[in-house]
Structures are given as structure tokens and as C-alpha cells.
Scaffold this motif. Structure first.
Motif, short mmCIF file in Angstrom:
data_model
loop_
_atom_site.label_atom_id
_atom_site.label_comp_id
_atom_site.label_asym_id
_atom_site.label_seq_id
_atom_site.Cartn_x
_atom_site.Cartn_y
_atom_site.Cartn_z
N VAL A 81 0.83 -1.21 0.00
CA VAL A 81 0.00 0.00 0.00
C VAL A 81 0.87 1.26 0.00
O VAL A 81 0.55 2.25 -0.67
N ILE A 82 1.95 1.21 0.73
CA ILE A 82 2.82 2.38 0.86
C ILE A 82 3.41 2.80 -0.48
O ILE A 82 3.76 3.97 -0.68
N ALA A 83 3.50 1.88 -1.42
CA ALA A 83 4.06 2.21 -2.74
C ALA A 83 3.34 3.39 -3.38
O ALA A 83 3.95 4.17 -4.12
N ALA A 84 2.06 3.52 -3.09
CA ALA A 84 1.29 4.62 -3.68
C ALA A 84 1.76 5.98 -3.17
O ALA A 84 1.49 7.00 -3.81
N SER A 85 2.47 6.01 -2.05
CA SER A 85 2.94 7.27 -1.48
C SER A 85 4.34 7.65 -1.96
O SER A 85 4.80 8.77 -1.69
N LEU A 86 5.02 6.74 -2.62
CA LEU A 86 6.35 7.08 -3.13
C LEU A 86 6.25 8.12 -4.23
O LEU A 86 5.27 8.14 -4.99
N PRO A 87 7.25 8.98 -4.37
CA PRO A 87 7.24 9.92 -5.49
C PRO A 87 7.45 9.18 -6.80
O PRO A 87 8.05 8.09 -6.83
N PRO A 88 6.95 9.72 -7.91
CA PRO A 88 7.18 9.09 -9.21
C PRO A 88 8.68 8.93 -9.49
O PRO A 88 9.50 9.69 -8.96
N LEU A 89 9.01 7.96 -10.31
CA LEU A 89 10.40 7.78 -10.70
C LEU A 89 10.87 8.98 -11.51
O LEU A 89 10.07 9.62 -12.21
N THR A 90 12.15 9.26 -11.43
CA THR A 90 12.71 10.31 -12.27
C THR A 90 12.85 9.80 -13.70
O THR A 90 12.78 8.60 -13.96
N THR A 91 13.06 10.72 -14.61
CA THR A 91 13.27 10.33 -16.01
C THR A 91 14.46 9.40 -16.13
O THR A 91 14.42 8.40 -16.87
N GLU A 92 15.50 9.70 -15.39
CA GLU A 92 16.71 8.87 -15.44
C GLU A 92 16.43 7.47 -14.91
O GLU A 92 16.92 6.47 -15.48
N GLU A 93 15.67 7.37 -13.83
CA GLU A 93 15.35 6.06 -13.28
C GLU A 93 14.49 5.26 -14.25
O GLU A 93 14.72 4.05 -14.45
N THR A 94 13.52 5.91 -14.85
CA THR A 94 12.65 5.23 -15.81
C THR A 94 13.46 4.73 -17.00
O THR A 94 13.25 3.60 -17.49
N GLU A 95 14.39 5.53 -17.47
CA GLU A 95 15.23 5.12 -18.59
C GLU A 95 16.10 3.93 -18.22
O GLU A 95 16.30 3.01 -19.03
#
Length: 338
Positions: free
Chosen positions: A306-320
Motif C-alpha cells: 500500500v505504501i508504494a502509492a505514497s512514493l514519489p514518481p520515478l525520475t526520467t533517469e530512473e525510468t530510462e
């Protein structure tokens, strides 16, 4: 913070055109039904309670999970709560057919399955009924979807959708106007749905339910080459698709290759989060997703999910970087298969 703190309220997303708003993180209940080793009745009930107490408003099950056990456990637990706060429950039908052939997806058979699930879940009408990964030919049988319309008109189901193995099946399914939801495997090791299918589903306002989000535990980061699985755990007996579609086990990724990919992802995980939370957050970064449904029999893991929903979105670099790991380690094994 993210390991220990459970938010009071999760954001909700629309589940297609059903009218249901559901929490971003739901709960899948295959684990409490069957094929994941032995699970006691007490543990099964406690897992569902943990989900509801953590704020989850979407539960996913199926009539074949423990031959209806999962559905009955959900009904037992929901009876303990205020009916006005009842979560949305989606179940599935079709896999009870033996043989599991497209010809069996008839109105009479579906009515029988639906009525059994209504009894198991102790409800007059199923919130959402999904065809349970039927043979591909079913998507070319308009009469099957006509049958679902009849069951809806009769008040046995409120909404219906499909659970698919392959992107192509999802694309075909959403051509039927009555299909309001599609459940599909999607995670950092199964990225193809985001290329075309998500755009088409969003264009038609179809709700997307993401299953196998942690690749059968690979994306928890807690498995190793030495991990042993019980004899009645699909991660032991279905690695090559001996019992059902291979893509349901470790998302179809060869186990050793998956472990290598996990090691490459570890540096991306924030110090105050788990790899499971990081993987769920990656999924939720895709706006087309209505809900992700990790399953667990451990209340602690349910709360952590459930806590995953509170994490900030990944950065562009992390997504890449997640995409690079996918292409280097697993894409050749899964991308064109599913």
C-alpha cells in the motif's frame, strides 16, 4: 519513512466506465487460494483483513483459486465490516471448464459459474466478472460477449471485463463495447502493454488492472538462486508452462536471468523503500493503470505494498534505466511472446 508508515488514504482511480473508484493498490488473492504453497485459513483471513484495514478498496479473485476458497474467504471477511464500506470485488470465470476450450464459453456455462461465485461471495450481483484468460478464439466469438450482456441484464453481474495473457487479446477484447476492464501482466520485466495497448485502452476509457506486478516475487528482491519453493507452489511446477501459461510464473522470465536483472535494478531503489515498492511505483507511474493487485499472505507485506502509492514518481533517469535493464536482460525472452 516508506518502509514503516502506512498512509491513511490512498488516491483512487476510475475503473474504466464502471463507476467504481478504486485504490491505486488493490489486492490479488490467488495466493490465498492455491498454487503458492500451503496457506492456513487463519492466514488467508488475516491477509484480507490487513488489506481492508490498510485502506484497500479493490480485491481481485477467481472461482478456481482454491476451488472457490479465495472467494469464500473474501465473503467471510467482508461480513465483519460495514456494508457501506465494502470494497469492489472482481472475480473471474471460465477456467473451471474441462477441457478449457473456447466452445465451452457459452451462456449456460457462464451462468452456472457466475451463480456459483455469487454464492461463494454471498452477493446478489458480482461487481465485476472477468473471463479468466480464455483461449484466444473466445475473443472472436461475439456470442460469448452477448452472453455476458444477458447475465448483466439479468442482474447477475454489474460489469464485465477480461483477463488476458497477450496484448493482442486485450486489443481484440476492447473492440466489444461491453468490456469495461482488462486485466493484464505488466511490470518492469513485462513492458510491452505500455507501447500500444495502454493508449488504446485509455482512448476507449477501459480500466486496466495489473496482475503479477512483482513477477511472482522476483521483483521483491528477496529471491535467490538458493531459494526453494514448495512442491505445490507454481514457481516450482510451472516454470516451463507445465500447468498453465508460462507467463504467469516469474512473468515468463527465465529465473536466473530475472535474478541478474534484479541485481541491476537494486541501485535504483531508494534507501527508505523496498524493491517491491519501487516496482509498484513504476507501474503506477503509467496513467492508464486503474489498479495494481499484488498478492500476499503476509499482512506486513500487504501494508508495505500500500505504501508504494505514497512514493514519489520515478525520475526520467530512473525510468530510462529500468527500460535499459529490461532490454538488456529480459526483453528477448518475453517481449514478443505476450
Amino acid at each position: 519513512m516508506y518502509r514503516d508508515h502506512v498512509p491513511c488514504n490512498m488516491d483512487e482511480r476510475a475503473l474504466g466506465t464502471t463507476g467504481y473508484d478504486v485504490t491505486e493498490v488493490g489486492m490479488g488473492t490467488w495466493n490465498i487460494g492455491s498454487d503458492w504453497g500451503d496457506v492456513s485459513d487463519e492466514a488467508a483471513h488475516e491477509a484480507v483483513r490487513a488489506a481492508i484495514d490498510a485502506g484497500i478498496t479493490f480485491l481481485d479473485t477467481a472461482d478456481v483459486y482454491g476451488d472457490g476458497r479465495s472467494e469464500r474467504v473474501i465473503a467471510d471477511v467482508l461480513a465483519e465490516y460495514d456494508p457501506d464500506e465494502r470494497p469492489t470485488v472482481a472475480t473471474k470465470a471460465g477456467r473451471r471448464l474441462d477441457p478449457h476450450d473456447a466452445s465451452g464459453y457459452t451462456e449456460s456455462n457462464l451462468r452456472e459459474f457466475v451463480d456459483r461465485s455469487r454464492s461463494n461471495l454471498d452477493t446478489d450481483a458480482l461487481d465485476v466478472l472477468q473471463l479468466h484468460c480464455p483461449p484466444t478464439d473466445v475473443y472472436y466469438q461475439p456470442e460469448t460477449f452477448d452472453a455476458l450482456d444477458v447475465l448483466k441484464a439479468e442482474g447477475r453481474i454489474d460489469h464485465y471485463g477480461v483477463s488476458v495473457e497477450r496484448v493482442e487479446e486485450g486489443l481484440k477484447a476492447i473492440e466489444y463495447p461491453g468490456v469495461e476492464t482488462v486485466q493484464i501482466i505488466f511490470n518492469p520485466f513485462r513492458q510491452r502493454p505500455a507501447e500500444l495497448f495502454f493508449d488504446e485502452a485509455a482512448r476507449r476509457d477501459v480500466g486496466i488492472i495489473v496482475r503479477v506486478p512483482l513477477a511472482s516475487g522476483l521483483l521483491t528482491g528477496n529471491l535467490s538462486a538458493e531459494t526453494e519453493f514448495p512442491e505445490n507452489d507454481h514457481r516450482n511446477f510451472n516454470r516451463e508452462g507445465e500447468a498453465f501459461d508460462r507467463g504467469e510464473t516469474f512473468a515468463g522470465v527465465p529465473y536466473e536471468r530475472g535474478l541478474e536483472a534484479v541485481d541491476e535494478l537494486r541501485p535504483l531503489v531508494p534507501e527508505d523503500a523496498t524493491m517491491a515498492q519501487f516496482s509498484l511505483r513504476w507501474i503506477l507511474d503509467h496513467d492508464a493503470v486503474s489498479a495494481v493487485i499484488p498478492g500476499s499472505t503476509d499482512p506486513k507485506h500487504v501494508r508495505e505494498n500500500v505504501i508504494a502509492a505514497s512514493l514519489p514518481p520515478l525520475t526520467t533517469e530512473e525510468t530510462e534505466r529500468v527500460r535499459e535493464v529490461y532490454e538488456e536482460y529480459v526483453a528477448d525472452a518475453v517481449h514478443q511472446r505476450w
